[in-house]
Write a protein that holds these residues in place. Structure first.
Motif, PDB file in Angstrom:
ATOM      1  N   GLU A 256       1.448  -2.528   7.255  1.00  0.00           N
ATOM      2  CA  GLU A 256       0.518  -3.015   8.283  1.00  0.00           C
ATOM      3  C   GLU A 256      -0.902  -2.991   7.712  1.00  0.00           C
ATOM      4  O   GLU A 256      -1.250  -2.068   6.963  1.00  0.00           O
TER       5      GLU A 256
ATOM      6  N   VAL B  95       0.650  -7.151   2.591  1.00  0.00           N
ATOM      7  CA  VAL B  95       0.417  -7.199   4.034  1.00  0.00           C
ATOM      8  C   VAL B  95       1.038  -8.475   4.609  1.00  0.00           C
ATOM      9  O   VAL B  95       1.719  -8.452   5.641  1.00  0.00           O
TER      10      VAL B  95
ATOM     11  N   GLU C 155      -3.581  -2.178   9.173  1.00  0.00           N
ATOM     12  CA  GLU C 155      -4.279  -0.947   9.589  1.00  0.00           C
ATOM     13  C   GLU C 155      -3.905   0.245   8.711  1.00  0.00           C
ATOM     14  O   GLU C 155      -4.672   1.190   8.563  1.00  0.00           O
TER      15      GLU C 155
ATOM     16  N   GLY D 140       4.600  -8.362   5.216  1.00  0.00           N
ATOM     17  CA  GLY D 140       5.027  -7.403   6.222  1.00  0.00           C
ATOM     18  C   GLY D 140       5.473  -6.076   5.647  1.00  0.00           C
ATOM     19  O   GLY D 140       6.056  -5.242   6.344  1.00  0.00           O
TER      20      GLY D 140
END
Lengths: 125, 955
Positions: free
Chosen positions: B883, B877, B885, B880
């Motif tokens: 995401e 995460v 979520e 990158g």
């Protein structure tokens, strides 16, 4: 709009003072589940408990930012407390007060003063 | 007092089984830490000033068979009787299907309080039915998931009444027909709150305008069933709160408190299948009208939804509770009596409403027969209306009847020199009645002997109070009537939950250690289980021995002079200890001392208990290292020097560190005239290594459910005995039945029937085994800290870089950098088959991990590997690549349904569960996705919907 060190805001609308919690306070509380405001007609000194706001992880008292009489609670926010989290400085307002002395509002922090307070809190962390 | 005492190189016998790591694993872990012995670890972790190398004097360890034999001989000194004493405790029959599949099943008794709802749906479901059961029995709107006992429930109800009553009156009315132990505890709790108690006959002495509330017993302690409607109406008109203390088995037949107009009902669920156990543990209940729900104390289970919108249970309205509200909480209650509430619920499901009515009607009919026959013999039976308890005027024959009864194996209630109480129960039968008649026939000619009694009513309940409200219509109380169905239902619920029988539960501050089978076995022995708490002392020699032994062991371990086993939870222990301090100050004419210093890092129960003890809480800040700030401490002492009553410390601290300055802190508080309360929650780090009573504490509570192996029972029972130095001994809680006062629990020795667990643990470990256990608990925590440190920052460490028996990992930096929350990590651990560590206590956005000595190296490594795997997902995460979520972290925990549905997620299906499913047979599958906490609090549902809603849904 003026601010208190307890992260409430107050704004004069006509004769009545509208009270809510700041974006910062709403973010810190998280998922808000409950709002309780003292009954209309209750007279409060400045700093008296105006109500209680609860999230799943915290409970906070809301203090009267100025002296006055409770005129109205935001029943929409009581019915759907998520409003407070979504728009704390708009539709998620908490209550209207009839100020005892509306000039008390001017003694509170302005937006710059409040921002400086938040900065100093951030620095402490 | 400087070097650590020698620690055995290996454990033998039971200790070797209780302690997880083998000697070679211990050597390996020490090696990882760069140490060559457990002694060196201890000398690095504990301040030299508190190390105590003297033996505990507990003797050599007993093997399992030796312990069972020794304890068996002690148990045999208790005399089992037919107990007809009543007074809130009745014999009952625990259905074997519930005993074997629930009470004796580690899947139930080793579970923790259901803070992590996704892995607790089984017991949450059954607790939800407990609340439904109580709602139906009482006719009120909302019940909690149990309280500690009837007397403390009455005290909680009194406090609730004070909060919600609209009147300003400061007195509380207590029906003189309340059980004496209830009145005793109400006195204890009212005094520090400055509340006046008025005790009297409600029909004669109650002035509704003078009180904020009243409690009425239904039926009264002497059995009489009175109509409370007039009193309740008058109370409501005056703005006061009407509370009823009601017997649940009587409520099956009687009009319930809700229908009679009461605002609150409390009572004990003991006679729903839970043995008397010399006083406990049992579940008490409390139920209120909907408008008072936010003033309810204790745990409440509510229905919410999970991430899919499917129904899921979880704890509701937690903002009422001490861990959030601290000194403004509705109560200091932390533990409930979950295991006992579950037994009571299963008992109600097993019998169903018809079965319960059958039981109650039978008891009422037997009582009626008994009364009629005694009246026919010429005796005066005092009350016209009763359920199961009668009072007989026995005049000069009283002592003789008691003596004869005892010889025949029957206990009756001693009400006075001329009056005897007799309470029948589920186990009473015709033979019981025959024995009773014969006792009386010696003094009164049994004119009715051999004759059929005249046709009589079925019971002696007043017609105007017969229950009209329906009972237990929900299908759950009709579905499990065959043993096969009940056995499978209990298994299916247990399968939904993660308990110690499947995984380490590394909850910091909770000490989820082994609850060994040998320790658990004796609690089922009838010589411990089937004893009435108010049985004559000549019949309970075994219990007396057990209690005296355990008091001595705890005194030795804590460095104290006296111990009380009465408090039936840690929070009750805190209250009892603070009340002892309060009484001590007052005895010296220093009643002005009411300030209690509490560090910011304290458990929430501390400030909540201080408030209940009539003390003002003053918070002492911690410094950057997590230690109590000596500067702030001195400032607060100086500011409150005149009123300083006590400081409440936890040691080692809730930050998981042995503070160097503990001795200095105690000295400064003493110098200012204050007392030191040392919270024993973290005693597991110091048994046999250091003794609070020797390094400056005046009083401590011990959590027998943490350090001393009583299982957590899914959220209770707990026991919180207190140890005190000699000067506080006169102020320990007494009990009205033993001729004392100041009780904090309903029974003189609290939850006596589970004391054998701690006795067995201490005796099987012996002096040296206990020392080794403490050392290995510290070793395990330090090994975890060392292995996790490359992946997560460790928040607090002591002087030598060591932690105590737990460590805190800090996720705040990760949260700020990636958006990954502490909840994401906790829920992802479920996918790895782990119960999460303690979340966000004592510091928000951290995890506190306590492995205990019972976990072996393989389980510790499995946990560290899981945490490392989670760290790599966090890093993805952070880089990158995904995401937050969309990540498996946010979607955790994963259910079977997630995996079998068409896959459209940003990570591969194989990444959903660790090892891509290679360990599928070992995989734990949660029954629900992540639970939405807020939804349930905004849409509160705490019991099954009434039947009308089912029929509407079906239409």
């Amino acid at each position: 709009m003026r601010f208190t060190p307890d992260h409430e805001w107050v704004r004069l609308e006509g004769e009545l003072a509208m009270v809510g919690i700041t974006e910062h306070a709403a973010a810190a509380l998280g998922d808000i589940v409950y709002l309780e405001i003292k009954a209309p007609g209750t007279h409060l000194a400045k700093g008296d408990i105006l109500g209680v706001i609860e999230s799943v992880k915290a409970a906070s008292e809301i203090y009267a930012p100025i002296a006055g009489t409770v005129s109205e609670a935001n029943t929409c926010a009581i019915d759907d407390p998520t409003l407070i989290g979504q728009a704390p400085e708009g539709e998620g307002w908490l209550a209207r007060l009839q100020p005892s002395d509306s000039s008390e509002i001017d003694e509170l922090m302005d937006a710059d003063g409040y921002r400086a307070l938040l900065d100093s809190l951030g620095a402490e962390q | 007092m400087s070097a650590a005492r020698s620690i055995d190189k290996s454990a033998t016998g039971f200790a070797d089984r209780h302690i997880g790591p083998s000697p070679s694993e211990v050597a390996h872990m020490l090696d990882v830490l760069g140490l060559d012995s457990l002694e060196h670890l201890i000398e690095g972790a504990l301040p030299a000033s508190i190390l105590d190398s003297a033996p505990l004097g507990l003797g050599a360890a007993l093997s399992e068979p030796e312990m069972l034999r020794t304890l068996g001989a002690i148990a045999a000194q208790n005399r089992r009787m037919t107990s007809l004493i009543g007074q809130g405790y009745h014999d009952t029959f625990l259905p074997p299907v519930i005993r074997r599949n629930l009470l004796e099943n580690p899947a139930w008794y080793t579970a923790y309080t259901p803070y992590q709802p996704e892995i607790s749906q089984g017991r949450l479901e059954l607790l939800f039915y407990f609340q439904t059961l109580i709602r139906d029995l009482t006719g009120l709107d909302i019940a909690n998931a149990s309280l500690l006992d009837e007397a403390t429930a009455a005290a909680e109800a009194m406090a609730l009444a004070r909060r919600v009553a609209t009147t300003r009156a400061n007195a509380f009315f207590v029906d003189c027909q309340c059980h004496p132990q209830t009145i005793d505890v109400l006195r204890t709790r009212a005094e520090p709150q400055g509340l006046e108690l008025i005790i009297g006959d409600p029909d004669r002495d109650l002035d509704p305008a003078a009180v904020f509330g009243a409690i009425l017993q239904y039926p009264g302690t002497e059995g009489q069933v009175r109509d409370p409607r007039g009193c309740i109406r008058a109370l409501r008109d005056a703005g006061a709160i009407a509370i009823m203390a009601a017997d649940p088995l009587a409520l099956v037949l009687l009009e319930p408190p809700g229908e009679l107009g009461a605002d609150v009902a409390i009572g004990s669920m003991q006679r729903f299948g839970v043995p008397m156990g010399f006083g406990g543990p049992h579940a008490a209940y409390i139920a209120v009208r909907d408008r008072h729900k936010r003033a309810l104390p204790g745990r409440i289970v509510g229905l919410s939804i999970d991430a899919r919108g499917e129904p899921a249970y979880r704890l509701a309205l937690q903002t009422r509770e001490q861990h959030i509200r601290r000194d403004k909480a509705t109560s200091n209650i932390c533990t409930a009596q979950v295991l006992l509430a579950l037994i009571a619920t299963a008992y109600a499901m097993w019998h169903g409403p018809d079965g319960l009515r059958g039981i109650s009607k039978r008891i009422a009919r037997l009582s009626m027969s008994l009364a009629s026959r005694l009246r026919a013999m010429g005796l005066v039976v005092e009350h016209a209306h009763f359920f199961d308890t009668i009072v007989v005027d026995t005049g000069e024959a009283t002592a003789d009847i008691h003596a004869r009864a005892e010889r025949q194996g029957i206990n009756l209630r001693h009400l006075s020199a001329t009056r005897i109480g007799i309470a029948l129960d589920e186990t009473s039968n015709g033979e019981t009645l025959d024995q009773l008649w014969q006792l009386f026939a010696v003094h009164w000619s049994d004119r009715a002997a051999g004759e059929a009694l005249p046709v009589q009513a079925d019971d002696a309940l007043p017609p105007s109070l017969r229950r009209t409200l329906p009972l237990l219509e929900d299908p759950a109380f009709h579905r499990y009537r065959s043993e096969t169905a009940m056995m499978r239902y209990l298994r299916s619920l247990a399968d939904k939950d993660l308990a110690l029988d499947r995984t380490m539960i590394p909850l910091g501050s909770c000490t989820m250690k082994l609850n060994a089978a040998a320790e658990m076995t004796p609690i089922g022995w009838p010589e411990f289980a089937d004893i009435h708490p108010f049985a004559p002392s000549s019949q309970v020699t075994g219990y007396r021995t057990l209690i005296t032994d355990l008091e001595a062991y705890l005194a030795a371990i804590g460095g104290y002079d006296a111990v009380s086993l009465q408090p039936n939870s840690g929070a009750q222990g805190e209250l009892a200890g603070l009340l002892a301090i309060r009484r001590y100050h007052r005895s010296r004419g220093e009643g002005r001392r009411d300030t209690c210093l509490i560090p910011a890092s304290a458990h929430g129960t501390n400030p909540a208990s201080a408030q209940l003890a009539g003390m003002r809480v003053v918070v002492v800040e911690c410094d950057k290292t997590g230690d109590i700030s000596l500067v702030d401490l001195q400032a607060k002492i100086d500011l409150h020097a005149d009123t300083l009553a006590a400081i409440m410390l936890t040691y080692p601290s809730t930050h998981g560190v042995f503070e160097e300055e503990i001795g200095e802190i105690c000295r400064r508080v003493h110098a200012a005239g204050g007392q030191v309360y040392l919270d024993g929650a973290n005693m597991n780090a110091q048994v046999g290594l250091a003794r609070p009573g020797h390094y400056g504490a005046d009083v401590s509570h011990f959590n027998l459910h943490k350090t001393f192996c009583i299982p957590h029972g899914g959220g209770g029972p707990g026991i919180g005995p207190i140890g005190v130095k000699a000067h506080l001994a006169p102020f320990l809680p007494g009990h009205v039945v033993l001729g004392g006062s100041g009780a904090v629990s309903a029974a003189p020795f609290g939850s006596a029937s589970i004391l054998p667990i701690s006795w067995a643990y201490i005796r099987m470990m012996g002096d040296r085994g206990l020392v080794r256990a403490s050392a290995v608990a510290i070793l395990n925590a330090n090994y975890l800290a060392a292995r996790l440190q490359p992946h997560f920052p460790i928040l607090f460490q002591g002087r030598s870089g060591r932690v105590a028996h737990e460590c805190i990992i800090d996720l705040r930096g990760i949260r700020d950098a990636t958006g990954v929350t502490v909840d994401d990590v906790a829920k992802r651990l479920i996918d790895h088959g782990f119960h999460a560590p303690t979340v966000s206590f004592p510091v928000p956005d951290t995890l506190m991990i306590e492995p205990t000595e019972s976990e072996d190296l393989a389980e510790l490594d499995r946990f560290c590997d899981a945490m490392a795997a989670i760290r790599s997902e966090i890093d993805a995460v952070a880089r990158g690549e995904i995401e937050i979520e969309a990540s498996p972290l946010r979607h955790a925990p994963h259910t079977v349904r997630d995996l079998i549905e068409p896959w459209s997620r940003a990570y591969p299906r194989s990444a959903a569960i660790p090892g891509g499913g290679a360990g599928a047979t070992k995989q734990y599958w949660p029954p629900v996705n992540r639970v939405d906490q807020g939804y349930g609090d905004r849409n509160l549902v705490c019991s099954c919907p009434p039947m009308e809603q089912y029929s509407k849904a079906a239409e």
